[in-house]
Design an enzyme around this catalytic site. Structure first.
Site, PDB file in Angstrom:
ATOM      1  N   GLU A   1       3.474   8.524  -4.857  1.00  0.00           N
ATOM      2  CA  GLU A   1       3.272   7.794  -3.598  1.00  0.00           C
ATOM      3  C   GLU A   1       4.337   6.706  -3.482  1.00  0.00           C
ATOM      4  O   GLU A   1       5.102   6.475  -4.430  1.00  0.00           O
ATOM      5  CB  GLU A   1       1.864   7.189  -3.559  1.00  0.00           C
ATOM      6  CG  GLU A   1       0.778   8.249  -3.433  1.00  0.00           C
ATOM      7  CD  GLU A   1      -0.627   7.684  -3.440  1.00  0.00           C
ATOM      8  OE1 GLU A   1      -0.799   6.461  -3.472  1.00  0.00           O
ATOM      9  OE2 GLU A   1      -1.564   8.499  -3.422  1.00  0.00           O
TER      10      GLU A   1
ATOM     11  N   ARG B   1       0.086  -4.604  -2.548  1.00  0.00           N
ATOM     12  CA  ARG B   1      -0.432  -3.687  -3.582  1.00  0.00           C
ATOM     13  C   ARG B   1       0.374  -2.393  -3.643  1.00  0.00           C
ATOM     14  O   ARG B   1       0.687  -1.793  -2.617  1.00  0.00           O
ATOM     15  CB  ARG B   1      -1.892  -3.340  -3.288  1.00  0.00           C
ATOM     16  CG  ARG B   1      -2.463  -2.300  -4.214  1.00  0.00           C
ATOM     17  CD  ARG B   1      -3.922  -2.092  -3.937  1.00  0.00           C
ATOM     18  NE  ARG B   1      -4.160  -1.462  -2.654  1.00  0.00           N
ATOM     19  CZ  ARG B   1      -4.361  -0.159  -2.470  1.00  0.00           C
ATOM     20  NH1 ARG B   1      -4.323   0.661  -3.504  1.00  0.00           N
ATOM     21  NH2 ARG B   1      -4.605   0.310  -1.272  1.00  0.00           N
TER      22      ARG B   1
ATOM     23  N   ARG C   1       4.666   0.068   0.726  1.00  0.00           N
ATOM     24  CA  ARG C   1       3.931   0.086   1.985  1.00  0.00           C
ATOM     25  C   ARG C   1       4.327  -0.989   2.992  1.00  0.00           C
ATOM     26  O   ARG C   1       4.390  -0.732   4.192  1.00  0.00           O
ATOM     27  CB  ARG C   1       2.452  -0.136   1.662  1.00  0.00           C
ATOM     28  CG  ARG C   1       1.644   1.042   2.008  1.00  0.00           C
ATOM     29  CD  ARG C   1       0.281   0.893   1.474  1.00  0.00           C
ATOM     30  NE  ARG C   1      -0.024   2.118   0.771  1.00  0.00           N
ATOM     31  CZ  ARG C   1      -1.164   2.334   0.176  1.00  0.00           C
ATOM     32  NH1 ARG C   1      -2.095   1.409   0.148  1.00  0.00           N
ATOM     33  NH2 ARG C   1      -1.380   3.476  -0.421  1.00  0.00           N
TER      34      ARG C   1
ATOM     35  N   HIS D   1      -5.764  -1.807   5.933  1.00  0.00           N
ATOM     36  CA  HIS D   1      -6.209  -0.883   4.883  1.00  0.00           C
ATOM     37  C   HIS D   1      -6.798  -1.579   3.658  1.00  0.00           C
ATOM     38  O   HIS D   1      -7.760  -1.103   3.077  1.00  0.00           O
ATOM     39  CB  HIS D   1      -4.995  -0.053   4.475  1.00  0.00           C
ATOM     40  CG  HIS D   1      -5.264   1.005   3.461  1.00  0.00           C
ATOM     41  ND1 HIS D   1      -6.097   2.068   3.706  1.00  0.00           N
ATOM     42  CD2 HIS D   1      -4.805   1.173   2.196  1.00  0.00           C
ATOM     43  CE1 HIS D   1      -6.136   2.854   2.639  1.00  0.00           C
ATOM     44  NE2 HIS D   1      -5.375   2.318   1.705  1.00  0.00           N
TER      45      HIS D   1
ATOM     46  N   HIS E   1      -1.776   0.042   6.139  1.00  0.00           N
ATOM     47  CA  HIS E   1      -1.262   1.335   5.685  1.00  0.00           C
ATOM     48  C   HIS E   1      -0.359   1.857   6.793  1.00  0.00           C
ATOM     49  O   HIS E   1      -0.717   1.814   7.964  1.00  0.00           O
ATOM     50  CB  HIS E   1      -2.432   2.297   5.435  1.00  0.00           C
ATOM     51  CG  HIS E   1      -2.048   3.483   4.601  1.00  0.00           C
ATOM     52  ND1 HIS E   1      -1.217   4.470   5.073  1.00  0.00           N
ATOM     53  CD2 HIS E   1      -2.376   3.840   3.339  1.00  0.00           C
ATOM     54  CE1 HIS E   1      -1.057   5.387   4.132  1.00  0.00           C
ATOM     55  NE2 HIS E   1      -1.750   5.020   3.057  1.00  0.00           N
TER      56      HIS E   1
END
Ligand code: FAD
Ligand code: SIN
Length: 536
Positions: free
Chosen positions: A119, A391, A295, A356, A247
């Site tokens: 990811e 994060r 992100r 998110h 997100h």
């Protein structure tokens, strides 16, 4: 109204609450563990996790230093390095334990090795997953394991309202009062409408996130930041709240849908590419890692392209991928796209950012202890220092497992030091009546989400933050008046809690006079040497 006594009180039945309870039930089988959950046991943010759990699993290619470096890089200078090391190094053992409890993760075809996904922000393939339903599988396995222990009791439809401290015994408690203690909580039994006094030797708050503070969010309706707001009301410390993670890719549904459906970052890890409506790539203008940048960077890139072009969404192109393979990895995402008339084999998937994850929360130390004695916090409601300003994908489930384990060890070592408090009064509902106009609550919630979405979203400025604070203040006064005069309901409490969360995010954002990680402000577009957490 009844008084319920337990040794250990846990708020929340997601990954943090259930894994803590299982660990503790095994270590001290003679102690009673009571879990309160505000709807059904299986409803949580955990249940919707798609991508998976990040852990160093393949020593031939990956190692702890790489996972640590990726986490620090995503966190943009604000992660606590000692905590990052703890989570990364203890993580694989915690994942092995949930596998022993029955959690399934996908394996390579005809092999025993796990299929590891990648990811955004990860330099290696290290995400264990169960198709695109990892959270559902973990929630299922934990509930099944927890049910095996007679000393764990789960009370569903119990809404925790406030932590009980010396304040409820008539002492004045302010934020700097030393030695604040938690004796349990008041909770609304939603089936009887009675408010029970739940007394415990120790309380572990695992109430999850607060995505519902924004209009568009991937979080289910339970994510209203209750535990963080309760801790703040009890005069505990809360930190790092300006870092709300958006997100980059929730599914854009022109018909409108709430919560927003997530299109996992693992789709980009699998080869999906972000494009404009005309089919042009744009991520090279923003980061060399393209669609797999962390992100915060991808979200801002999408937001900026949408604003530049005046469009409602951008696109994720998966048409070049092997569709049979895609359907095997992402069956839920594939089905959902078809349901809204998008065929990933032929059409680009329309995507838009949505709130998110809450990187900040209840300030805790390396053992999960909050600033209030006998109150611990784990999972999304806590701020451990792992995530810093942003994060890293799939580090959340891992953090919850590692901290639930650490708290369990600490609680088991100290449980005999704490007693159940006597003399705690029942909840007082004096002077309150049933609210005559529920619209005051529902409209208040709509206003709150509008304020946060327009003024405290992906891009911020001093002027927007000031507007937000002014409007939040008015809403706060009105809601407090309603609270003083109305009988307690989950809707009213959630509005109050979300207002506290909104205030904490906006105040922390106002304090941070720089752009870092998820906090971007047009007034201070660069970074300063100011790297402290904003503690409120
Ligand atoms: P939750 O799982 O949210 O559980 C909170 C519990 O507290 C619930 O049982 C709730 O009912 C209860 N509760 C709340 N308030 C009260 C109250 N007042 N009284 C009583 N009970 C209360 N993270 C990853 O690492 N990997 C992923 O792939 C991933 N994918 C995600 C996909 C989606 C769509 C979402 C929304 C999140 C995702 N995340 C992912 C984030 C991750 O799922 C959460 O951060 C994590 O599951 C939080 O676990 P938790 O136990 O802290 O809280
Ligand atoms: C996702 O699957 O993209 C979500 C992963 C996460 O939130 O960590």
């Amino acid at each position: 109204m009844s008084k319920i006594e337990t040794d250990i009180l846990v708020l929340g039945s997601g990954i943090a609450g259930l894994s803590f309870a299982i660990k503790t039930a095994r270590q001290i089988p003679d102690r009673k563990i009571l879990i309160l959950t505000k709807t059904i046991e299986g409803e949580s943010n955990t249940r919707y996790a798609q991508g998976g759990v990040a852990a160093v699993w393949n020593p031939d290619k990956d190692n702890f230093e790489k996972h640590i470096a990726d986490t620090l890089d995503a966190g943009d200078g604000l992660c606590k390095e000692d905590i990052v090391r703890i989570v990364v190094e203890e993580g694989p053992q915690r994942v092995r334990e949930i596998i022993e409890w029955g959690a399934r993760f996908d394996k390579e075809k005809d092999q025993d090795a796990y299929n590891l996904a990648r990811e955004g922000g990860h330099s290696e393939h290290r995400i264990l997953h169960y198709k695109d339903l990892t959270g559902w599988e973990i929630q299922r396995a934990l509930m099944q394991e927890a049910a095996l222990y007679p000393n764990i009791q789960v009370l569903e439809h119990y809404f925790a309202l406030d932590f009980i401290t010396q304040h409820h015994l008539g002492r004045m408690v302010i934020r700097v009062t030393p030695g604040i203690e938690c004796y349990g909580c008041y909770a609304l039994n939603k089936q009887t409408n009675a408010i029970d006094t739940i007394l415990s030797r120790v309380t572990v708050c695992c109430t999850g996130g607060a995505g519902q503070v924004y209009k568009a969010t991937t979080n289910p309706v339970i994510a209203t930041g209750d535990g963080v707001a309760m801790t703040y009301r009890a005069k505990g410390r809360v930190e790092n709240m300006e870092f709300m993670q958006f997100h980059p890719t929730s599914l854009y549904n022109p018909a409108g849908e709430s919560p927003s459906f997530l299109v996992s970052e693992a789709v980009r890890g699998h080869g999906g590419i972000l494009k404009t409506a005309e089919g042009e790539e744009f991520m090279h203008h923003y980061d060399a890692r393209l669609s797999l940048a962390p992100r915060d960077i991808v979200t801002r890139a999408i937001d900026s392209e949408m604003k530049k072009r005046g469009t409602d969404c951008m696109y994720l192109d998966c048409r070049h991928l092997d569709m049979k393979d895609f359907m095997e990895h992402f069956p839920t995402i594939y089905d959902k796209c078809l349901k809204i008339g998008v065929d990933p084999a032929k059409d680009m998937i329309p995507v838009v950012p949505a709130c998110h994850y809450m990187c900040g929360g209840i300030m805790v130390d390396a053992m999960g202890r909050s600033s209030i004695n006998r109150l611990y916090a784990a999972g999304e409601c806590s701020s451990t220092g792992l995530h810093g300003a942003n994060r890293l994908a799939s580090n959340s489930l891992l953090e919850a497992l590692v901290f639930a384990h650490r708290i369990s060890d600490d609680v088991c070592a100290h449980i005999q030091d704490w007693d159940v408090k006597t003399g705690v009064p029942d909840w007082s509902a004096e002077g309150t009546t049933d609210p005559q106009e529920l619209v005051l609550i529902t409209q208040g919630l709509k206003e709150l989400k509008e304020i946060m979405s327009y003024y405290v979203g992906i891009v911020r400025s001093n002027l927007r933050l000031k507007r937000a604070l002014d409007r939040l203040h008015l809403l706060y006064e009105e809601t407090e008046e309603l609270y003083r005069t109305s009988t307690v309901s989950p809707q009213l409490m959630e509005l109050r809690n979300l207002l506290t969360i909104a205030y904490l995010i906006t105040r922390s954002a106002t304090h941070r006079r720089e752009s870092r990680g998820l906090h971007f402000t047009t007034d201070y577009p660069g970074q300063m040497e100011f790297r402290e957490y904003s503690v409120l």
